[in-house]
Each structure stands twice: as structure tokens, then as C-alpha cells.
Design a protein around this motif. Structure first.
Motif, PDB file in Angstrom:
ATOM      1  N   UNK A   1      -0.373  -6.766   5.299  1.00  0.00           N
ATOM      2  CA  UNK A   1      -1.353  -5.696   5.493  1.00  0.00           C
ATOM      3  C   UNK A   1      -0.950  -4.851   6.674  1.00  0.00           C
ATOM      4  N   UNK A   2      -1.001  -3.558   6.485  1.00  0.00           N
ATOM      5  CA  UNK A   2      -0.653  -2.654   7.578  1.00  0.00           C
ATOM      6  C   UNK A   2      -1.864  -2.443   8.476  1.00  0.00           C
ATOM      7  N   UNK A   3      -1.627  -2.415   9.777  1.00  0.00           N
ATOM      8  CA  UNK A   3      -2.703  -2.109  10.715  1.00  0.00           C
ATOM      9  C   UNK A   3      -2.955  -0.609  10.768  1.00  0.00           C
ATOM     10  N   UNK A   4      -1.910   0.180  10.524  1.00  0.00           N
ATOM     11  CA  UNK A   4      -2.025   1.629  10.677  1.00  0.00           C
ATOM     12  C   UNK A   4      -1.559   2.351   9.412  1.00  0.00           C
ATOM     13  N   UNK A   5      -2.275   3.388   9.034  1.00  0.00           N
ATOM     14  CA  UNK A   5      -1.779   4.306   8.010  1.00  0.00           C
ATOM     15  C   UNK A   5      -0.886   5.323   8.719  1.00  0.00           C
TER      16      UNK A   5
ATOM     17  N   UNK B   1      -2.409  17.237  14.594  1.00  0.00           N
ATOM     18  CA  UNK B   1      -2.999  16.022  15.162  1.00  0.00           C
ATOM     19  C   UNK B   1      -2.546  15.879  16.617  1.00  0.00           C
TER      20      UNK B   1
ATOM     21  N   UNK C   1       0.575   3.841   4.836  1.00  0.00           N
ATOM     22  CA  UNK C   1       0.051   4.542   3.663  1.00  0.00           C
ATOM     23  C   UNK C   1      -0.049   6.030   3.935  1.00  0.00           C
ATOM     24  N   UNK C   2       0.218   6.823   2.921  1.00  0.00           N
ATOM     25  CA  UNK C   2      -0.081   8.247   2.990  1.00  0.00           C
ATOM     26  C   UNK C   2       1.054   9.090   3.524  1.00  0.00           C
ATOM     27  N   UNK C   3       1.067  10.342   3.082  1.00  0.00           N
ATOM     28  CA  UNK C   3       2.047  11.315   3.544  1.00  0.00           C
ATOM     29  C   UNK C   3       1.304  12.463   4.216  1.00  0.00           C
ATOM     30  N   UNK C   4       1.872  12.944   5.325  1.00  0.00           N
ATOM     31  CA  UNK C   4       1.239  14.043   6.060  1.00  0.00           C
ATOM     32  C   UNK C   4       2.197  15.221   6.125  1.00  0.00           C
TER      33      UNK C   4
ATOM     34  N   UNK D   1      -1.414   8.526   9.156  1.00  0.00           N
ATOM     35  CA  UNK D   1      -2.166   9.410  10.054  1.00  0.00           C
ATOM     36  C   UNK D   1      -2.707   8.643  11.254  1.00  0.00           C
ATOM     37  N   UNK D   2      -3.104   7.381  11.053  1.00  0.00           N
ATOM     38  CA  UNK D   2      -3.585   6.575  12.180  1.00  0.00           C
ATOM     39  C   UNK D   2      -2.450   6.339  13.177  1.00  0.00           C
TER      40      UNK D   2
ATOM     41  N   UNK E   1       4.539  -0.621  -1.595  1.00  0.00           N
ATOM     42  CA  UNK E   1       3.707  -1.603  -2.280  1.00  0.00           C
ATOM     43  C   UNK E   1       4.350  -2.971  -2.440  1.00  0.00           C
TER      44      UNK E   1
ATOM     45  N   UNK F   1       3.431  -5.198   0.362  1.00  0.00           N
ATOM     46  CA  UNK F   1       1.994  -5.460   0.296  1.00  0.00           C
ATOM     47  C   UNK F   1       1.697  -6.519  -0.751  1.00  0.00           C
TER      48      UNK F   1
END
Lengths: 311, 345
Positions: free
Chosen positions: B296-300, B244, B233-236, B302-303, B288, B291
Motif C-alpha cells: 500500500x502506498x502512503x502517498x499518491x 501545487x 497513484x495518479x498523473x499530474x 499529488x500528495x 498495480x 499492489x
């Protein structure tokens, strides 16, 4: 992006860490009482962001900076005046559609700045891919809310996230037009903006802007030069002559034309959202109706205008 | 009856990782791994068969071992690793032979999973922020790796249409990072100064190596069909990724990189062309669909980067990244088949 409302064990408040007892499983209510920001689904590993850049590339911090820098220009240079700002929805998605003018159009920042200041909600500006090709300018544009005008992007913004998106259906045909063609609306693309609003099930809010034409009028343009530079148009503007003393910077500074913005009545469509396609004739009719609506409003505003500089 | 799985590219990171994970699954009866090179991690019960890169012996193995599940992990995504000729041979010709074997008359195969990449979407200013599985790429593919992967995907689609009785899943993985895997992106982030494109700060998406293996196992387990994006999930923004990692960045000229690529390579910075596109425009994919199937993802994103950085800092401590394991046929035979070795259950 799916966001779970459930507070996770590692949830923290922006102000400081929330104390969660080790055996928090049986005591979730006490955790839930603390206002916890919803976090992306991350069951095992916390999602920690360092910047506030969202998925679209917009950053509230950068946007605040832009407001601070552009504010004086908005208030004292263009002295922007709004009429019917209350017609812009304070919640829910809406597609704002406006006329577009001036070599470097002054209408986009004026509309976005005004709505964000007054309504306190972000406006995403949908623009041509040219922005994404430009170094520095492209990044600044994205940080202040610029998004590529792509149907998928518009749908996600309007339908899934219920945001405000601003679009100029004339595109570069509007900004690249000669000064003698001022306030003559160009073709509204191929009606894609109507189709997107229908699919997203959001209203279109037409906006008429007077003043942007005179802020940076195009006196002459060179098609071969534009082709060579890979730009949509390569003009000589009145600003380059008026601010010749400022050198290259003068080409970027708009003339202090008074900008007046009139928000027209929102248009809603009596069709089902989420359809794969909509009747071509209906789309074109609605597109033309909205164009005519803005064109009439422009002529109406121009009739009342006594001075380009003082309104 | 348990599954009889064939894993391609057993000697590569993904092949051996997956074989390890499959070994832990009691419903998997047989695991056969194919590769030119021996696996670099110890495996308990996986059978390793040495083959050439275009799998000419594949149909015999499928028939002899009554393989019912094929996991095709052996697709090269990194153009710095080998010549374009070799990449074509491995990706396109290899896949072609694999599918020829799987669809041979009397084939027992009923489930195929292909590990593809979001490289197939390209990176271009006309891209949407999020690619869905159905999105078409905005520009004609120029990069070698992207072209070969697109060709692979078209074989996969044809294969799925021609063999409706076989469940075919194609997983497109985003930029992978993790404690163990080395990718051009991971190498770039490991440099003292992280390269960035002057004036550009595109958004990146990452997927953790653990989630990659989990996604493949998830799809295998449920025999899911179709094409799926796999990305956290998410864009950085790239600048945030470097932050980071605690690294400073060094701007590269957005123009004339071709001229400078040779001296840059001299400095030990390998920037494959597809990474340069990515540093300019970035890429996001909609995750999605998988999903919705219950993954389920363990990491996003950024994680994933955070976890990668932690391991980057300790990498030098455990004696480098690679293990000291070396495949020796005789030793492996001893461990697997000697009655002297007891297997704790």
C-alpha cells in the motif's frame, strides 16, 4: 487506478467540508450517509488535485470551452445532422469506428461534440502520435479528449474504464487522399481495432460521415515537402484558395459543407475477451466486413444527397 | 537466524536511508554497507566498508560475512552528477561485479533487490499512457543514463535466470520527491521560475521517498521475485505540479535546446537530457502489480508533491538540507564497540 469506495476520514464534499467527529471509528455509518466522492487509495495523506485533468490528459473544463467555441461551427457552419444516435450505448464501453476525410478532418470534432452534447458522456479520440509531437496543438488535443492510439491505452479505456473511444482505422491514408478519391475508403489498417474490441469485450459501432470530404478537399499534394516538414502530407486545399483573403488562417477554416452522420448497427464478436491473440483471419474478415458496411452506407447517403452545402 | 544484509552505496541517500530502516528491524542480524564515501547520517550498527566504485573486494566480503541478502541501491539516475564514463563504471561494471560475487561458488546469497528506475521506459510520443512492467520502450535509448540502466537490467535478468535459487526483485521507481532527497526534478521545482517546455504540458507521476524505502523493505521482507513498477497513484500535468508548488513557469523553446543548454546552465538550471524528454512527453507507469502483492502506498502522486512543497518551504529554516553529521571512523568504533556505551533496548 484502483479507487476505494470507503470514505476516508478526511473526506470532503465538493460543496464544503463534511464534519467528522474525532471518534469517527465507531460511527462510520453516519459518515457513509453523506455522499462522498470516491477517492484514490490514500490511507495517510489526502490526494488533493488542483486541476481536473484526468490520466488521459482530458479536462472537462477545457472540453466545455471547446464545446463553446466549436458549438457555433457545429450548428451553423456544418449544420451537423445525426441519424441513429440512439445506437450509441449510453453506458458501458464501445469502440466507435468511422471514415476519415479532409486535410484537417472535420469528422472527428463533429462526432465527439455531438455525442458529448447529446449523450453527456465523454468520447476519447484515438489518434496518431503526430499530435503528441506538436506543441500547443498536441496539448489542446489531449485536453479535449485526444489519446494516442496505442493498444494498451485502448484496452484500459474500453475494458477497465468502459468508456467510449473513437478511432479512424484509415488514419492519415484517409485524410491525406486526393479529392478525386473522395468516399473511397482506404485500407482499415491491419485490423488492430477489431482485435482491441475483441480483447476488451466491447461492441464496435460503425459510423459513416458524409461532408467531411468537401469541408477541406485536397487538390494537390507534395510528397517531398511533406517529408521535409515531417508531416504525413503537405497539401494545397480548396480552403487555401477560397479563403485566401484570410491569409494563413484561411487554411484552417473548413468550407461550410453539410455534415451528415449515420450510426450503423453495433457489431459484437462471439469471442472470449482478454485473449493474448485472436485468429488473424477472423480479425481481417471482421475488419473488412465493417469497412464494407461503412462504404455501403456512404454510397447510400451520397445517393440521397442533393447538395454538398445543403444536404 | 537473522538476515545478513549487504547494502551498496551506503554513502548515498538511498543506501543510508535503507540501512537506517534495516537497523530498526530485529530480524536483520548484520548490515554491511559498501561505498567510496562515508555515510552522511549516523548509523547504529551498520558496518561501513570503504570500496572502489566497481566493488572489486565484494566477493571477499560476501564470503567473509556470509551475506544472504544484497540490496543494490547504488545506481546513478542523475546524469548531472558525474561524467558518463563514471556512470557507466558505477552502474554497469559495478552491477556486473556485484552479481559475479553473488553467484560465486559457495555463495550464501539467496535474495537480491535492485533499485532501478522508470527511466528505462524512456519518454516518447509513441508511449502508452501507462507502462506495464512488460511494456517495451517505444524508441531506441539515446540518453546515457537510460542506456546504462537498460544494460544493468539485462544483467539482472540474466542473473535471475542463471540463479533460480536466488530470489531476484527489480523495482523501477518513478520520479522521487520528498523532504530530504534532491533530484534534478526537485531542483527544477525549487527554482524561482519553474521551467516548462513551450506548448507541452505532459503528465507526471511521483513516488514519495518514504514509499521508496517502504517498497524495498516490503520486497525484502517477503522475498518477492520479479520486476515491479513503484509509483504513486495518479498523473499530474506539469502545470499543476508547478501550481501545487506555488510557482510560476517559464517556457523553454522546444527546439534548439542543445544550443541554449550552456547559457541555461550558467543560470544555475541543470536540465539533464532525460528530464527534457520528460518535460515534453511525461511518463506514467502502472503500479498495480506491486499492489496486488499487498503493498500500500502512503502517498499518491499529488500528495507526494504536496508533502515535498511543505518541506521545500521549511528547508531553509533547519540550516539547510544536509545534516552536520560527519563520519569519523574512531568515533564510530567507539560508539559501536566500547563497553562504556550502553545500548537501550
Amino acid at each position: 487506478m484502483a479507487r476505494s469506495e470507503k470514505p476516508t476520514k478526511t473526506a470532503t464534499k465538493p460543496g464544503g467540508a463534511v464534519k467528522v467527529p474525532a471518534s469517527a471509528h465507531g460511527r462510520t455509518p453516519s459518515v457513509a450517509l453523506v455522499p462522498v466522492p470516491s477517492k484514490p487509495e490514500a490511507p495517510h495523506h489526502g490526494d488533493q488535485r488542483r486541476s481536473d485533468v484526468d490520466e488521459w490528459g482530458r479536462s472537462s473544463k477545457s472540453r466545455d470551452w471547446a464545446h463553446r467555441i466549436y458549438g457555433p461551427l457545429y450548428r451553423s457552419w456544418h449544420r451537423v445532422e445525426w441519424d441513429g444516435l440512439d445506437k450509441i450505448p449510453t453506458s458501458g464501453g464501445a469502440l466507435l469506428v468511422s471514415n476519415h476525410a479532409g486535410a484537417i478532418p472535420a469528422d472527428a470534432p463533429a462526432i465527439m461534440h455531438g455525442i458529448e452534447e447529446q449523450l453527456g458522456r465523454p468520447v476519447y479520440g484515438l489518434a496518431d502520435e503526430m499530435f503528441k509531437r506538436l506543441p500547443v496543438a498536441g496539448t489542446l488535443w489531449a485536453r479535449s479528449g485526444g489519446v494516442l492510439a496505442h493498444p494498451d491505452n485502448a484496452y484500459r479505456l474500453l475494458r477497465e474504464q468502459q468508456q467510449l473511444a473513437l478511432v479512424f482505422p484509415e488514419g492519415t491514408k484517409g485524410t491525406g487522399k486526393h479529392y478525386r478519391d473522395r468516399y473511397q475508403l482506404r485500407r482499415f489498417g491491419r485490423g488492430g481495432f477489431v482485435q482491441i474490441a475483441m480483447r476488451a469485450g466491447v461492441p464496435i459501432v460503425p459510423i459513416a460521415v458524409v461532408g467531411a470530404e468537401e469541408a477541406m478537399p485536397i487538390l494537390w499534394k507534395s510528397t517531398p515537402l511533406a517529408k521535409m516538414l515531417g508531416l504525413p502530407y503537405a497539401p494545397i486545399t480548396a480552403n487555401m484558395i477560397a479563403f485566401a483573403a484570410l491569409g494563413p488562417l484561411g487554411a484552417l477554416l473548413p468550407l461550410p459543407a453539410k455534415i451528415k452522420i449515420r450510426v450503423l448497427d453495433p457489431v459484437t464478436f462471439d469471442v472470449e475477451p482478454d485473449q493474448p491473440r485472436y485468429s488473424r483471419s477472423l480479425v481481417m474478415d471482421e475488419s473488412e466486413r465493417i469497412r464494407q458496411h461503412i462504404q455501403d452506407a456512404l454510397f447510400d447517403m451520397l445517393r440521397d444527397r442533393q447538395s454538398v452545402w445543403f444536404g | 537466524m537473522g538476515k545478513r544484509v549487504l547494502v551498496t552505496g551506503l554513502g548515498t541517500f538511498w543506501g543510508s536511508r535503507l540501512a537506517q530502516a534495516l537497523e530498526a528491524d530485529p530480524t536483520v542480524e548484520v548490515i554491511v554497507g559498501l561505498d567510496r564515501n562515508a555515510p552522511s547520517i549516523p548509523l547504529e550498527r551498520t558496518e561501513y566498508v570503504r570500496s572502489d566504485e566497481s566493488y572489486s573486494i565484494l566477493s571477499r566480503i560476501v564470503k567473509a560475512a556470509r551475506i544472504d541478502t544484497i540490496v543494490h541501491t547504488f545506481l546513478v539516475m542523475d546524469s548531472t552528477q558525474m561524467s558518463s564514463r563514471q556512470i557507466h563504471e558505477i552502474n554497469v561494471i559495478g552491477t556486473m561485479n556485484l552479481f559475479a560475487a553473488a553467484s560465486a561458488p559457495g555463495s550464501t546469497v539467496r535474495n537480491v533487490v535492485v533499485k532501478s528506475s522508470t527511466l528505462v521506459y524512456g519518454a516518447h510520443p509513441k508511449d502508452p499512457v501507462w507502462f506495464s512492467e512488460e511494456s517495451r520502450r517505444a524508441a531506441v535509448p539515446v540518453q546515457m543514463v537510460e542506456r546504462s540502466l537498460l544494460e544493468v537490467e539485462s544483467y539482472v535478468r540474466d542473473f535471475a535466470v542463471d540463479n533460480p535459487q536466488i530470489a531476484v526483485a527489480m523495482l523501477r521507481f518513478s520520479n522521487v520527491l520528498g523532504p530530504d532527497i534532491t533530484t534534478p526534478l526537485a531542483k527544477a521545482l525549487d527554482l524561482p521560475l519553474v521551467p516548462r517546455m513551450f506548448g507541452f504540458d505532459p503528465r507526471f507521476q511521483f513516488v514519495h521517498e518514504v514509499d521508496v524505502v517502504r517498497a524495498i523493505l516490503f520486497v525484502l521482507d517477503r522475498e518477492i521475485q520479479g520486476t515491479f513498477n513503484v509509483a504513486g497513484d495518479g498523473l499530474l500535468p506539469w502545470s499543476e505540479v508547478a501550481a501545487i508548488c506555488g510557482k510560476r513557469t517559464i517556457p523553454l523553446s522546444p527546439w534548439g535546446l542543445g544550443v541554449f543548454s550552456a547559457p541555461i546552465r550558467r543560470l544555475g538550471i541543470e536540465l539533464p537530457p532525460e528530464l527534457i524528454d520528460l518535460l515534453r512527453h511525461g511518463r506514467g507507469v502502472d503500479n498495480r502489480r506491486l499492489k496486488q502483492r499487498g503493498f500500500h502506498y502512503d502517498y499518491t502522486s499529488s500528495a507526494t508533491v504536496t508533502d515535498f512543497v511543505g518541506s521545500l518551504r521549511t528547508r531553509g529554516l533547519d540550516g539547510g538540507n544536509g545534516s552536520t553529521y560527519q563520519y569519523e571512523r574512531d568515533v564510530e568504533q567507539f560508539f559501536r564497540h566500547s563497553p562504556a556505551v550502553t545500548h537501550p533496548d
